[in-house]
Design an enzyme around this catalytic site. Sequence first.
Site, PDB file in Angstrom:
ATOM      1  CD  GLU A  33      -4.874   1.386  -3.414  1.00  0.00           C
ATOM      2  OE1 GLU A  33      -5.953   1.819  -3.107  1.00  0.00           O
ATOM      3  OE2 GLU A  33      -3.848   1.517  -2.710  1.00  0.00           O
ATOM      4  CG  ASP A  92      -1.758   1.240   1.316  1.00  0.00           C
ATOM      5  OD1 ASP A  92      -2.628   1.383   0.445  1.00  0.00           O
ATOM      6  OD2 ASP A  92      -1.558   2.058   2.228  1.00  0.00           O
ATOM      7  CB  CYS A 133     -13.888  -5.018  11.329  1.00  0.00           C
ATOM      8  SG  CYS A 133     -15.192  -5.842  10.394  1.00  0.00           S
ATOM      9  CB  CYS A 190     -12.853  -6.231   7.447  1.00  0.00           C
ATOM     10  SG  CYS A 190     -12.167  -7.291   8.730  1.00  0.00           S
ATOM     11  CG  ASP A 240      -1.302   3.221   5.778  1.00  0.00           C
ATOM     12  OD1 ASP A 240      -2.360   3.619   5.233  1.00  0.00           O
ATOM     13  OD2 ASP A 240      -0.470   3.979   6.302  1.00  0.00           O
TER      14      ASP A 240
HETATM   15 ZN   LIG Z   1     -14.079  -7.768   9.821  1.00  0.00          ZN
END
Ligand SMILES: [Zn+2]
Length: 402
Positions: free
Chosen positions: A270, A186, A344, A323, A354
Amino acid sequence: MIISHKIRLNPNNKQATYLAKAAGTARFAYNWALAEWQIQYAAWKEDNSQPKPNQMLLRRQLNSIKREQFPWMLEVTKNAPQMAIIQLGAAFKNFFAGRAKYPQFKKKGKSRDSFTLTNDQFAIDASRIRIPNLGLVRMRETLRFSGKILSATVSRNADQWFASITVDTDQNHLPPAENQGTVGVDLGVSALATLSTGEKVVGAKPHKALLSRLQRLSRSLSRKVKGSANRHKAKQKLAKLHARIANIRQNSLHQLTTDLTRRFHTVGIEDLNVSGMVKNRHLSRAISDMGFFEFRRQLEYKADRRGAVVVVADRFFASSKTCSASGCGHKVDKLPLSVREWTCPLCGVVHDRDINAAKNLEKYAVSSTVSACGGEGAGSRCKPKVKPAPMKQEFNRKLDLG
Ligand SMILES: [Zn+2]
């Protein structure tokens, strides 16, 4: 595989003068040909029996008049004007194909000074380059690749000269990655890169460190009288600083991309919509400091040389908002950039923003290499399934435990 190696040159004063003259000749020829192109194109549009301009005709035309009109051109390698016109032809080709803007005139002091040599017009002798009418110029390193030398572009950055030598080499079989695993990377603002192993690569942030000096120098430049010797001096100082900043940035990127391709077989990254992100003022400096495009370019060619794979996630892949906990995959609606850590809501795992993104990129890379092999007709493009190496799993476990 065609690859370039850019080497710093150590010309003496006389040689530096020649290089500047050759670059000036290249710029002049480019501008001359662009002006001619426009005139001839207009004439052709009026009257189709006129020849349509092209680089070959323009090179012939220049050759037929240069002795008369531009005798100083003969003082430097004939490649300087010739290759400049070939490059103009390529620029038009890119323009007509919709890949580039309409070619612009090169401004003295604004455009990069450079000229290109074809392989019959120079030779490499260990740590020296031989250029016609000039002799041997010392290079700071030896050419890194063996193979057929194709061309060399000599360019100036501030007061330093470089030769970028293009070689067709089969030397792309570097030892394969140590760890045949997959890593997600990332690229970020607070760290140069975060790996799915949990490592954070800070990287050099030259603009921040040298920003005050940069500001001071540009302020002092703006106060100098146009055309004065002092302004010229200040301009050179500023250019030197810019070059230094670019070097720092380039070095930390090289270290990162070499490290990644040395250690991992598959690297998931990415597809950053950089132009969109650069519009955000707060981000723009950090991003241009990091040079994302340069990162991807280096990563891809280095991976290629080791037989490794770079998997670029789809632009809309929500690497940050998903997540990464195994079996969860919950996607949150919003995650402002200021949020560096989040929990989450579904599984309760606490994520470093990150590292979570990097882990998702790793997963993405693994699943896309698997599906590329699983699908019918994958044929020779099929890459073997990548098995995560034990070391990396250990890293992940450590992270999961916090
Ligand atoms: Zn999760």
